[in-house]
Design an enzyme around this catalytic site. Structure first.
Site, PDB file in Angstrom:
ATOM      1  N   TRP A  54       0.554  -1.126   0.162  1.00 41.49           N
ATOM      2  CA  TRP A  54      -0.063  -0.487  -0.416  1.00 41.49           C
ATOM      3  C   TRP A  54       0.878   1.126   0.102  1.00 41.49           C
ATOM      4  O   TRP A  54       1.026   2.263  -1.235  1.00 41.49           O
ATOM      5  CB  TRP A  54      -1.003   0.560   1.715  1.00 41.49           C
ATOM      6  CG  TRP A  54      -2.067   1.312   1.530  1.00 41.49           C
ATOM      7  CD1 TRP A  54      -3.332   0.705   0.580  1.00 41.49           C
ATOM      8  CD2 TRP A  54      -1.538   2.216   2.477  1.00 41.49           C
ATOM      9  NE1 TRP A  54      -3.943   2.527   1.715  1.00 41.49           N
ATOM     10  CE2 TRP A  54      -2.217   3.008   2.378  1.00 41.49           C
ATOM     11  CE3 TRP A  54      -0.343   2.559   3.122  1.00 41.49           C
ATOM     12  CZ2 TRP A  54      -2.652   3.926   3.126  1.00 41.49           C
ATOM     13  CZ3 TRP A  54      -0.354   3.865   4.037  1.00 41.49           C
ATOM     14  CH2 TRP A  54      -1.946   4.387   4.114  1.00 41.49           C
ATOM     15  N   ASN A  76      -0.096   6.056  18.749  1.00 41.63           N
ATOM     16  CA  ASN A  76       0.664   7.243  17.538  1.00 41.63           C
ATOM     17  C   ASN A  76      -0.001   6.678  16.149  1.00 41.63           C
ATOM     18  O   ASN A  76       1.000   7.199  15.577  1.00 41.63           O
ATOM     19  CB  ASN A  76       1.753   6.032  17.921  1.00 41.63           C
ATOM     20  CG  ASN A  76       2.935   6.688  16.819  1.00 41.63           C
ATOM     21  OD1 ASN A  76       3.304   8.229  16.957  1.00 41.63           O
ATOM     22  ND2 ASN A  76       4.416   5.891  16.343  1.00 41.63           N
ATOM     23  N   TRP A 132       6.509   3.855  21.986  1.00 44.46           N
ATOM     24  CA  TRP A 132       6.478   3.495  20.674  1.00 44.46           C
ATOM     25  C   TRP A 132       6.794   2.696  20.163  1.00 44.46           C
ATOM     26  O   TRP A 132       7.407   1.852  19.489  1.00 44.46           O
ATOM     27  CB  TRP A 132       7.448   5.105  19.898  1.00 44.46           C
ATOM     28  CG  TRP A 132       6.283   6.157  19.354  1.00 44.46           C
ATOM     29  CD1 TRP A 132       4.806   6.455  19.957  1.00 44.46           C
ATOM     30  CD2 TRP A 132       6.444   7.560  18.843  1.00 44.46           C
ATOM     31  NE1 TRP A 132       4.716   8.158  19.874  1.00 44.46           N
ATOM     32  CE2 TRP A 132       6.105   8.391  19.275  1.00 44.46           C
ATOM     33  CE3 TRP A 132       7.920   7.317  18.146  1.00 44.46           C
ATOM     34  CZ2 TRP A 132       6.185   9.807  18.407  1.00 44.46           C
ATOM     35  CZ3 TRP A 132       8.252   9.119  17.299  1.00 44.46           C
ATOM     36  CH2 TRP A 132       7.202   9.628  17.296  1.00 44.46           C
ATOM     37  N   GLU A 183       0.252  11.515  23.124  1.00 40.92           N
ATOM     38  CA  GLU A 183      -0.227  10.981  23.439  1.00 40.92           C
ATOM     39  C   GLU A 183      -0.768   9.663  24.151  1.00 40.92           C
ATOM     40  O   GLU A 183      -2.032   9.018  23.713  1.00 40.92           O
ATOM     41  CB  GLU A 183       0.250  10.006  21.925  1.00 40.92           C
ATOM     42  CG  GLU A 183       1.742   9.639  22.100  1.00 40.92           C
ATOM     43  CD  GLU A 183       1.743   8.841  20.526  1.00 40.92           C
ATOM     44  OE1 GLU A 183       2.171   7.750  20.683  1.00 40.92           O
ATOM     45  OE2 GLU A 183       2.225   9.517  20.373  1.00 40.92           O
ATOM     46  N   HIS A 222      12.102  17.528  22.646  1.00 41.93           N
ATOM     47  CA  HIS A 222      10.520  18.114  21.559  1.00 41.93           C
ATOM     48  C   HIS A 222       9.660  17.414  21.370  1.00 41.93           C
ATOM     49  O   HIS A 222       9.320  15.813  21.976  1.00 41.93           O
ATOM     50  CB  HIS A 222      11.561  17.678  20.278  1.00 41.93           C
ATOM     51  CG  HIS A 222      10.078  17.291  19.104  1.00 41.93           C
ATOM     52  ND1 HIS A 222      10.696  18.315  18.119  1.00 41.93           N
ATOM     53  CD2 HIS A 222       9.909  16.929  17.953  1.00 41.93           C
ATOM     54  CE1 HIS A 222       9.586  18.660  17.037  1.00 41.93           C
ATOM     55  NE2 HIS A 222       9.221  17.327  17.580  1.00 41.93           N
ATOM     56  N   CYS A 255       5.848  16.485  19.140  1.00 47.86           N
ATOM     57  CA  CYS A 255       5.131  16.753  18.535  1.00 47.86           C
ATOM     58  C   CYS A 255       3.729  17.056  18.833  1.00 47.86           C
ATOM     59  O   CYS A 255       2.780  17.465  19.433  1.00 47.86           O
ATOM     60  CB  CYS A 255       5.257  15.294  17.291  1.00 47.86           C
ATOM     61  SG  CYS A 255       6.588  14.911  16.858  1.00 47.86           S
ATOM     62  N   HIS A 262       5.670  18.094   6.978  1.00 50.70           N
ATOM     63  CA  HIS A 262       5.391  16.632   6.811  1.00 50.70           C
ATOM     64  C   HIS A 262       4.731  17.350   5.371  1.00 50.70           C
ATOM     65  O   HIS A 262       4.340  16.402   4.494  1.00 50.70           O
ATOM     66  CB  HIS A 262       4.012  16.188   7.793  1.00 50.70           C
ATOM     67  CG  HIS A 262       4.363  15.878   8.706  1.00 50.70           C
ATOM     68  ND1 HIS A 262       4.787  17.098  10.040  1.00 50.70           N
ATOM     69  CD2 HIS A 262       5.329  14.465   9.420  1.00 50.70           C
ATOM     70  CE1 HIS A 262       5.329  16.023  11.036  1.00 50.70           C
ATOM     71  NE2 HIS A 262       5.631  14.621  10.782  1.00 50.70           N
TER      72      HIS A 262
END
Length: 758
Positions: free
Chosen positions: A20, A119, A561, A605, A641, A643, A694
């Protein structure tokens, strides 16, 4: 007598070998024409349905497949395309769809943020000036395709109206009810067309029902489902909830729906208490999410069967569907290509295809089939894993001997750091990684295959570092990074060098768009073995007089993660990782690297979906970060950092991390985050990303200058840093250099303006 059937809530899109992803990226690069792309995608979509059919799933979701993101699919289906995009080819055209997701030269992409506490990133619907209308009935097309091509009576998939609106942006609280009312006729139309086409049931995902939401929303939710029940009476509505236990349970179970799915893995305690206290309505189907849809450990089938029987006995349900706790989107596809893992560890793993087989085994057992041999084999495998040496306790995992706070406050150590580094106002830097070109990946593969020696590979990496240090010097960045060319992934790289981690060959999962990650497997106790980043960072520092940041991934991000072990509490795993990272931080400092970035993009998250549980989570995640970073000297500057996420609700915890500088990925939602600082003072160094990495577009100097100026209205220039909003690993070289040049020019212009008005 109880009827036991099986169902699935969603299947991974990637394909066993990421077919995909490869099709998407070939199409975007123009290597695959539209017709060939659509044919390849169609074949994959049908293959995924066949795999579920072959594994005995009674109710197969159709329409959960997506070309990029299922939330974006819903937005486009209802014509909710932001006005800045050219939709002349149609709201549901490929060009419009991918423009919203990826941006264009003229228009920035829509914001991206995390799907609840996973995630996975979704594209945030923008509802400013929204005039929703039904543009294309995707679930209907998926239902008809499955029926005509495979003879599958699928269960069409929809994101529920309440969840969809809660995930959206661009409206005030007082507009919620009107927007909700605007969406209901469109949902009704989608459902009516499905009913008219012969669909028997539909899956409506409402994960927002597990969050803390106001009781005043209940009448709106009831209004929606009463409307659907009245207008499409022949269509059975199955509402699925997941990731936690249902809030306002009594109200939700009283909705006029045919069935309700409950997560009995990640919401087990709360949902079990709910059914014990309030029961479950007679006549409704209970979807029992008893197979973990988010982790990769093999289920204890014997215990799962017993628990399913307990659920049925407690509720008295006449029809129970055995299903995963959530969509299998969050797991790899299959273990069948994993030939390099330790056989004992491989026996312990279960990916999407194996989870479907577990669901089938549980269902067959509950229906009275003779499955004793299969269950005995499962029980024996689990016993071997439990008794494996790597699951036993080892010494050295305590953290009591590591400081969890720095001796001096930020206000006291900041002048010392400024004196040491002599940085200009609005210092410029990047987040860490530079483009991982095909050439870099080829050289890494050659080294791993033995086609080049380790020494030759090290020389190649050093040459790349030299090249990009020179580029950074030429661009004029103030604080440099070594580029991370030796790293495959920001978590995998560290896991390969720590004890307690294992790695799959094809354990890929979707993160956002075609971006895939291969989470490590934390199977045992995490331990520091030897320095992991010192050699490369130390070498890079010899190439420049400017500060060179050491780059590490933080303990909570490594945990969140990864596929973590499930036999001890998550926080204990986090503390083990923190201890190991503390050793690495000190190793860097001992070699003269005194500006160290410990990235924690995944703290937000992982927040529990219920606010009542936030404090406990934030307390141990902040503690883990501080265990990693508090042993350094006062003059050592700690960066971190984070996200895409909504930080407004956890600004105090961000401050509690006590990092000297934090950079936050905000370019897609820059204005919204800046509003946070209008009411909440942040008194440490901070960089709000000034452009979106991105998207392939390169913002001009003026656009970035406006970003900086907007931030400086609420943040002091003495504490502000200028940086991209994330690492540049996925970008091409020319666009990276052009964007960074624009960023440095923008910072210089703002500095001049500040000096003129001083």
């Amino acid at each position: 007598m109880t009827t036991w059937t099986s169902s699935n809530l969603g299947y991974p899109r990637l394909g066993e070998k990421r077919e995909w992803k490869k099709a998407l990226e070939s199409y975007w690069k123009g290597k695959l024409d539209k017709g060939s792309f659509q044919q390849q995608i169609r074949e994959l979509r049908l293959d995924f349905l066949k795999k579920q059919q072959e594994r005995g799933v009674d109710s197969i979701p159709v329409g959960d497949f997506s070309l990029y993101d299922h939330v974006l699919d819903t937005s486009v289906m209802f014509g909710l395309v932001p006005e800045r995009f050219d939709a002349s080819e149609g709201y549901s055209s490929l060009s419009t769809y991918f423009a919203v997701a990826r941006g264009t030269k003229a228009s920035p992409a829509s914001e991206m943020t995390k799907w609840f506490n996973t995630n996975y990133h979704y594209i945030v619907p923008e509802l400013q000036n929204a005039k929703p209308r039904l543009v294309d009935n995707y679930p209907l097309k998926a239902y008809q395709e499955a029926a005509s091509e495979l003879g599958i009576e699928g269960r069409p998939y929809l994101i529920g109206p309440y969840t969809f609106l809660k995930l959206s942006k661009g409206y005030e609280d007082h507009q919620f009810e009107q927007l909700f009312n605007d969406l209901l006729p469109l949902y009704e139309k989608v459902l009516r067309q499905l009913q008219d086409a012969g669909a028997k049931s539909v899956q409506i995902d409402e994960p927002a029902f597990v969050q803390s939401f106001p009781e005043t929303d209940i009448p709106l939710i009831r209004k929606a489902y009463e409307l659907f029940n009245r207008e499409v009476p022949e269509l059975d509505l199955f509402v699925q909830t997941y990731f936690d236990s249902v809030s306002h349970y009594k109200d939700i179970i009283s909705l006029p729906i045919a069935g309700l799915g409950l997560d009995f893995v990640h919401g087990k305690e709360g949902n079990w208490a709910n059914i014990q206290n309030h029961g479950f309505p007679a006549g409704k189907v209970l979807g029992a999410g008893v197979i973990d849809g988010r982790n990769i450990w093999k289920a204890d089938v014997k215990a799962t069967v017993a628990f399913a029987k307990d659920i049925q006995a407690e509720t008295g349900s006449e029809h129970v569907e055995i299903q995963p706790s959530c969509s299998l989107l969050h797991t790899p596809v299959t273990t069948r290509h994993e030939t390099q893992l330790d056989p004992l560890l491989l026996d312990a793993l279960s990916f999407a295809d194996q989870k479907l087989e577990e669901i089938d085994l549980v269902t067959r057992t509950l229906n009275g089939e003779d499955t004793a041999g299969e269950i005995e084999e499962n029980t024996a495998q689990l016993a071997r894993v439990k008794n494996a040496p790597w699951r036993q306790e080892t010494a050295g995992n305590a953290t009591g001997d590591i400081p969890s706070s720095r001796p001096l406050s930020f206000e006291e150590r900041s002048p010392l750091q400024q004196e040491k580094f002599q940085l200009p106002k609005l210092p410029t830097t990047t987040i860490g990684s530079f483009p991982q070109t095909r050439e870099v990946r080829v050289e890494r593969r050659r080294m791993r295959k033995g086609e080049i020696s380790a020494e030759e590979y090290e020389t190649y990496i050093q040459n790349k570092m030299q090249e990009w240090v020179d580029i950074q010097e030429e661009i004029g960045l103030d604080v440099l990074v070594h580029g991370e060319f030796e790293r495959t992934d920001m978590v995998e790289f560290f896991g390969e060098k720590l004890g307690g981690f294992a790695f799959t060959s094809n354990g890929w999962v979707q993160s956002y768009g075609s971006r895939c990650v291969k989470p490590p497997v934390i199977y045992g106790n995490v331990e520091f073995k030897e320095p992991m980043t010192v050699k490369e960072t130390k070498y890079a520092q010899t190439l420049t007089e400017k500060p060179m940041k050491g780059m590490l991934t933080g303990p909570v991000t490594i945990l969140n993660w990864s596929f973590e072990r499930n036999d001890i509490p998550k926080k204990e795993v986090a503390f083990q990782i923190a201890r190991a990272l503390n050793d690495e931080v000190l190793a860097l400092e001992n070699e003269g690297i005194e500006m160290i970035q410990v990235d924690e993009p995944a703290i937000r998250e992982g927040l529990p979906l219920k606010r009542a549980e936030w404090d406990e989570y934030l307390e141990w995640t902040v503690h883990a970060f501080r265990l990693s970073t508090s042993s350094v000297k006062d003059t050592t500057q700690i960066h971190t950092h984070m996200c895409y996420s909504e930080f407004q609700d956890m600004i105090e915890s961000i401050r509690a991390l006590d990092a000297d500088v934090i950079s936050i990925e905000t370019s897609r939602s820059h204005g919204e985050l800046i509003e946070t600082f209008e009411t909440a003072v942040y008194d440490k160094g901070i960089g709000l990303g000034v452009y979106d990495i991105h998207s392939p577009r390169v913002p001009d100097v003026e656009e970035m200058t406006q970003m900086i100026d907007r931030a400086l209205r609420v943040l002091p220039s003495s504490l502000f840093w200028v940086n991209p909003d994330c690492g540049l690993k996925t970008r091409d070289v020319p666009e990276t250099i052009e964007a960074l040049k624009n960023m440095v020019r923008a910072a210089e212009e703002v500095r001049k303006n500040l000096e003129q008005h001083a």
